[in-house]
Scaffold this active site. Structure first.
Site, PDB file in Angstrom:
ATOM      1  N   ASP A 336       0.829  -1.205   0.000  1.00 26.92           N
ATOM      2  CA  ASP A 336       0.000   0.000   0.000  1.00 26.92           C
ATOM      3  C   ASP A 336       0.868   1.261   0.000  1.00 26.92           C
ATOM      4  O   ASP A 336       1.947   1.284   0.579  1.00 26.92           O
ATOM      5  CB  ASP A 336      -0.888  -0.043   1.249  1.00 26.92           C
ATOM      6  CG  ASP A 336      -1.861   1.105   1.334  1.00 26.92           C
ATOM      7  OD1 ASP A 336      -2.712   1.223   0.441  1.00 26.92           O
ATOM      8  OD2 ASP A 336      -1.774   1.881   2.299  1.00 26.92           O
ATOM      9  N   GLU A 365       1.813   0.204  -4.922  1.00 28.06           N
ATOM     10  CA  GLU A 365       0.789   1.169  -5.320  1.00 28.06           C
ATOM     11  C   GLU A 365       1.415   2.553  -5.440  1.00 28.06           C
ATOM     12  O   GLU A 365       1.792   3.164  -4.445  1.00 28.06           O
ATOM     13  CB  GLU A 365      -0.343   1.205  -4.284  1.00 28.06           C
ATOM     14  CG  GLU A 365      -1.430   2.211  -4.646  1.00 28.06           C
ATOM     15  CD  GLU A 365      -2.313   2.590  -3.455  1.00 28.06           C
ATOM     16  OE1 GLU A 365      -3.497   2.875  -3.675  1.00 28.06           O
ATOM     17  OE2 GLU A 365      -1.799   2.621  -2.315  1.00 28.06           O
TER      18      GLU A 365
END
Length: 629
Positions: A336, A365
């Site tokens: 993330d 990400e």
């Protein structure tokens, strides 16, 4: 002056001695010992154990176990923390390493580190790759396999399906029970949004505010359930991808009540909003202030931002990632908010994962539209600032954004718009070291569902899914997309992550069985199933070269058409998007390089044979996928 009674003096002395013993025990009480288990045979033999307890930093650890060396122990800035450094030899045997915690030679506490043997082939495990199709699941919203864990005593938030942002009860058992469906749909990897404990007062369902790095949230199940899911999936040829976060924790994380030191949380533990200016990580002229505000700033007040420059915290986070790879037998990690943590730490983190698991896949990400910014983080990319990353894969947000624009826009020659943007997005692949390792997707848990993006136009949604399945990279699909789930109204994450139909008791529609689905939903589900099951048996889509032909909006006969091809040594696929309302018939000679002499094929979605001797005939508002004979 009164004389003291000897009996009274003896009693007082005894009580004082008992009090001292009790205080010593209280001062030494250990409530955290992390990690409590480890494996023999890693390339890096060093292990750091974090110990937390009242004044534990004043104690001295001792151990005597063949093959395990106590290198040192250091108290934290907070005396309630002790960091123990061990060196584990490859010759060590599995077993329990007894560690005594002493003061002045007297043992006050004991803890045991469980040493385990690694599974055969663990270091050589293969990560997810272009041969795979990923199914992204928000566990709380997918399937409730165990209603008994919907609300757990001792955890702050109870289940309430009436609230879009509440906990709904989906769990690991629900995913296990759905593996048959997942396999038959053609998915070969499952990416689960975070499963670790999120003991926050509200909005804890999404999992991105970790409160315990070594524990699955009890409302999802247990650590053992996660391993059981991994084993059951592997038996079907399906890998498990774990969603991880090293940038921040939840405000109710156990160490926030007694921080290891002010240096563990950025901005001294006080909220300061991140700027979200990703470009500061690559900007050659960036100021220290701007760089700090992006990387050290917090997302929100309930997500304290971690300072990975602290060496103890850095080791803790790296070891935790390795622990989960080994324990849950992962095939991948989705990291993330990849650019938000300290970038030097992310180089160290990705390098350590790569060293221990050279064939493993981590996807980061980096949510930006600029492909050069995405390319910056990929392994092998030569950056002008000298930054080195070991990250194999990234989410291809630039391509997703261009796909959305390309399918929605009117086709114009100038300024070039519509499908030309999709062509141009792929042409920008020259900036990547390995574009074939990027993860491509029509939607995910953080954006409008693809049917909503397409304004409810099912034909356009089919083009998007078909394109993602056929283009270079590793395709990922969000649960429910296959049955036309949407998120009407103003954007709301709780609505985007709505419950999968049939995953909960009392559902009148069941996407697992097909009961209650509309004709359009059944058709779209079958479209997805056909697409993915055919895809995983076609070598050209796994390793094949990509060719594409520039759209030409100035020619009415070609307006709204974009043609691509995938080629391996012996196989070939021709893919054509016709966005126009009229059918198209294009001279076959234009596509000679893609056809390589092939004169026939089969359209995989309809099963229709295709004669490719004269023209390429395309139906209106559809994607055509031809398996060349």
């Amino acid at each position: 002056m009164l004389k003291s009674h000897p009996v009274r003096l003896g009693l007082l002395a005894l009580l004082a001695l008992i009090g001292l013993c009790l205080n010593a025990r209280a001062a030494a009480a250990i409530d955290r010992f992390e990690p409590a288990s480890w494996w023999i045979g890693f390339k890096d033999p060093n292990l750091q154990i974090l110990v937390h307890g009242q004044k534990i930093g004043a104690l001295t650890p001792k151990l005597d176990y063949p093959g395990v060396k106590l290198v040192g122990a250091k108290p934290g800035a907070n005396p309630n923390y002790l960091f123990i450094d061990l060196e584990i030899s490859p010759s060590a045997k599995p077993g329990l390493v007894d560690i005594a915690f002493q003061r002045k030679g007297r043992t006050l506490e004991r803890r045991q580190l469980e040493l385990r043997a690694r599974d055969a082939g663990s270091a050589e495990r293969l990560g997810f790759a272009p041969k795979d199709a990923i199914y992204l699941i928000t566990p709380d919203r997918f399937a409730n396999g165990d209603p008994g864990n919907d609300t757990v005593r001792g955890l702050r938030e109870a289940a309430n399906r009436a609230i879009p942002g509440g906990r709904h009860g989906g769990d690991i058992e629900g995913v296990i029970q759905s593996l048959d469906y997942i396999e038959k749909m053609g998915f070969t990897q499952v990416w689960l949004n975070p499963l670790l404990e999120n003991d926050q007062p509200d909005h804890s369902y999404h999992g991105y505010a970790t409160t315990d790095f070594y524990k699955v949230d009890a409302r999802f199940g247990s650590n053992g359930d996660m391993r059981r899911l991994s084993d059951a999936a592997k038996a079907r040829g399906i890998g498990l991808i774990m969603d991880m976060i090293v940038n921040h924790v939840g405000s109710k994380h156990w160490w926030m009540a007694d921080p290891p030191g002010p240096e563990w949380i950025n901005f001294g533990g006080k909220f300061s909003q991140t700027s979200h200016l990703h470009i500061t990580q690559m900007d050659p002229y960036v100021t220290q202030r701007d760089a700090k505000q992006f990387a050290d700033g917090w997302f929100v007040e309930v997500m304290p931002d971690l300072n990975q420059r602290d060496p103890h915290l850095a080791k803790y986070l790296i070891q935790n990632s390795i622990w989960w790879i080994e324990y849950a037998q992962l095939s991948g990690i989705r990291m993330d908010t990849y650019p938000y943590p300290d970038k030097a730490f992310m180089s160290e983190w990705s390098g350590r994962i790569n060293a221990e698991y050279p064939n493993f896949t981590v996807v980061g990400e980096e949510w930006v539209r600029n492909p050069a910014m995405v390319a910056y983080w990929q392994k092998g990319h030569v950056n002008k600032d000298g930054y080195v990353s070991y990250l194999p894969s990234l989410m291809d947000f630039p391509l997703q954004d261009m796909m959305r624009q390309a399918l929605l826009e009117e086709e114009k020659q100038w300024p070039q718009s519509g499908l030309f943007k999709l062509y141009e997005a792929l042409a920008n692949d020259f900036v990547y070291t390995d574009p074939g390792r990027l993860v491509v997707f029509p939607d995910n848990h953080d954006m409008d569902r693809i049917l909503t993006q397409m304004g409810g136009d099912i034909a356009l949604a089919k083009m998007a899914l078909g394109y993602v399945a056929m283009v270079r990279g590793i395709p990922q699909f969000y649960y429910g997309t296959e049955v036309l789930m949407t998120n009407p109204g103003p954007r709301d994450d709780g609505i985007i992550r709505s419950d999968f139909p049939g995953g909960f008791a009392g559902d009148r529609v069941n996407a697992f069985t097909g009961a209650g689905l509309s004709a359009a939903q059944r058709d779209f589900q079958e479209f997805t199933r056909t697409l993915l099951n055919w895809r995983k048996a076609n070598p050209a889509l796994m390793e094949g070269r990509l060719l594409h032909y520039a759209p030409n909006a100035s020619d009415a006969s070609r307006k709204g058409v974009y043609v691509l091809a995938r080629q391996s040594a012996d196989d070939g696929v021709l893919i054509a998007i016709n966005k126009d309302n009229a059918p198209k018939s294009l001279p076959i000679g234009e596509f000679a390089q893609a056809l390589r002499g092939k004169t026939s094929g089969r359209e995989i979605l309809t099963g229709k044979p295709m004669d490719l001797t004269r023209t390429l005939d395309l139906p209106p508002r559809a994607i055509t996928i031809i398996d060349l004979d």
